[in-house]
Design a protein around this motif. Sequence first.
Motif, PDB file in Angstrom:
ATOM      1  N   ASP A 148     108.034  78.521  30.001  1.00  0.00           N
ATOM      2  CA  ASP A 148     107.625  79.463  31.040  1.00  0.00           C
ATOM      3  C   ASP A 148     108.025  79.047  32.452  1.00  0.00           C
ATOM      4  O   ASP A 148     107.987  79.850  33.368  1.00  0.00           O
ATOM      5  CB  ASP A 148     106.108  79.646  30.993  1.00  0.00           C
ATOM      6  CG  ASP A 148     105.631  80.670  32.002  1.00  0.00           C
ATOM      7  OD1 ASP A 148     106.142  81.803  31.971  1.00  0.00           O
ATOM      8  OD2 ASP A 148     104.788  80.333  32.839  1.00  0.00           O
ATOM      9  N   LEU A 149     108.432  77.815  32.652  1.00  0.00           N
ATOM     10  CA  LEU A 149     108.641  77.306  34.002  1.00  0.00           C
ATOM     11  C   LEU A 149     109.930  76.502  34.079  1.00  0.00           C
ATOM     12  O   LEU A 149     110.232  75.706  33.199  1.00  0.00           O
ATOM     13  CB  LEU A 149     107.462  76.410  34.396  1.00  0.00           C
ATOM     14  CG  LEU A 149     107.424  75.884  35.816  1.00  0.00           C
ATOM     15  CD1 LEU A 149     107.191  77.020  36.795  1.00  0.00           C
ATOM     16  CD2 LEU A 149     106.320  74.861  35.954  1.00  0.00           C
ATOM     17  N   TYR A 209     111.296  78.903  38.927  1.00  0.00           N
ATOM     18  CA  TYR A 209     111.411  80.171  38.215  1.00  0.00           C
ATOM     19  C   TYR A 209     110.357  80.215  37.122  1.00  0.00           C
ATOM     20  O   TYR A 209     110.110  79.211  36.456  1.00  0.00           O
ATOM     21  CB  TYR A 209     112.798  80.328  37.579  1.00  0.00           C
ATOM     22  CG  TYR A 209     113.931  80.238  38.565  1.00  0.00           C
ATOM     23  CD1 TYR A 209     114.322  81.354  39.293  1.00  0.00           C
ATOM     24  CD2 TYR A 209     114.592  79.039  38.790  1.00  0.00           C
ATOM     25  CE1 TYR A 209     115.358  81.278  40.211  1.00  0.00           C
ATOM     26  CE2 TYR A 209     115.635  78.956  39.701  1.00  0.00           C
ATOM     27  CZ  TYR A 209     116.011  80.075  40.407  1.00  0.00           C
ATOM     28  OH  TYR A 209     117.028  79.998  41.309  1.00  0.00           O
ATOM     29  N   THR A 210     109.729  81.381  36.943  1.00  0.00           N
ATOM     30  CA  THR A 210     108.738  81.535  35.893  1.00  0.00           C
ATOM     31  C   THR A 210     108.773  82.964  35.354  1.00  0.00           C
ATOM     32  O   THR A 210     109.172  83.889  36.052  1.00  0.00           O
ATOM     33  CB  THR A 210     107.323  81.190  36.400  1.00  0.00           C
ATOM     34  OG1 THR A 210     106.407  81.320  35.324  1.00  0.00           O
ATOM     35  CG2 THR A 210     106.897  82.092  37.537  1.00  0.00           C
ATOM     36  N   LYS A 211     108.361  83.127  34.108  1.00  0.00           N
ATOM     37  CA  LYS A 211     108.252  84.455  33.509  1.00  0.00           C
ATOM     38  C   LYS A 211     106.847  85.012  33.680  1.00  0.00           C
ATOM     39  O   LYS A 211     106.621  86.192  33.522  1.00  0.00           O
ATOM     40  CB  LYS A 211     108.566  84.394  32.010  1.00  0.00           C
ATOM     41  CG  LYS A 211     109.984  83.998  31.700  1.00  0.00           C
ATOM     42  CD  LYS A 211     110.274  84.093  30.216  1.00  0.00           C
ATOM     43  CE  LYS A 211     109.538  83.042  29.449  1.00  0.00           C
ATOM     44  NZ  LYS A 211     109.862  82.986  28.029  1.00  0.00           N
ATOM     45  N   SER A 212     105.902  84.165  34.022  1.00  0.00           N
ATOM     46  CA  SER A 212     104.498  84.547  34.084  1.00  0.00           C
ATOM     47  C   SER A 212     104.172  85.324  35.357  1.00  0.00           C
ATOM     48  O   SER A 212     104.668  85.006  36.434  1.00  0.00           O
ATOM     49  CB  SER A 212     103.630  83.294  34.014  1.00  0.00           C
ATOM     50  OG  SER A 212     102.280  83.613  34.222  1.00  0.00           O
ATOM     51  N   TRP A 240     101.571  83.573  38.695  1.00  0.00           N
ATOM     52  CA  TRP A 240     101.918  82.887  39.933  1.00  0.00           C
ATOM     53  C   TRP A 240     102.474  83.851  40.971  1.00  0.00           C
ATOM     54  O   TRP A 240     103.246  84.722  40.677  1.00  0.00           O
ATOM     55  CB  TRP A 240     102.933  81.795  39.665  1.00  0.00           C
ATOM     56  CG  TRP A 240     102.378  80.714  38.805  1.00  0.00           C
ATOM     57  CD1 TRP A 240     102.458  80.621  37.454  1.00  0.00           C
ATOM     58  CD2 TRP A 240     101.581  79.622  39.236  1.00  0.00           C
ATOM     59  NE1 TRP A 240     101.781  79.526  37.011  1.00  0.00           N
ATOM     60  CE2 TRP A 240     101.229  78.895  38.088  1.00  0.00           C
ATOM     61  CE3 TRP A 240     101.136  79.185  40.475  1.00  0.00           C
ATOM     62  CZ2 TRP A 240     100.452  77.749  38.152  1.00  0.00           C
ATOM     63  CZ3 TRP A 240     100.362  78.046  40.529  1.00  0.00           C
ATOM     64  CH2 TRP A 240     100.030  77.347  39.381  1.00  0.00           C
TER      65      TRP A 240
END
Length: 96
Positions: free
Chosen positions: A65-66, A82-85, A88
């Motif tokens: 995820d990160l 960068y994250t998909k969640s 944040w």
Amino acid sequence: MFGGLFKISRRYGVYGLTRTSIDLDLMNSESKFIGMPVNRKDRDDFLGTKYGSPLEIQVLYLDSDLCVCTTGQGLDGPVHVYTKSNLWATSGAKRN
């Protein structure tokens, strides 16, 4: 920049990839003013300039995820996260 009046787009090609780094080569750059192309350069135009040398991005942390990585300036430059969640936000964690 300037609310979208002026835009610079750069496209990179990946020529090296390991678990801890990505090596990139600038393929083309395009400048637009009010949506109209103003300047376009291809790979041959970058030879002999600072843009002609390869860019190495180091991956500092990576999971499902990160991703935390440098920008090519090493730890002296900015770090990108960068994250998909959706948990944040740009300034920190959202509170529910």
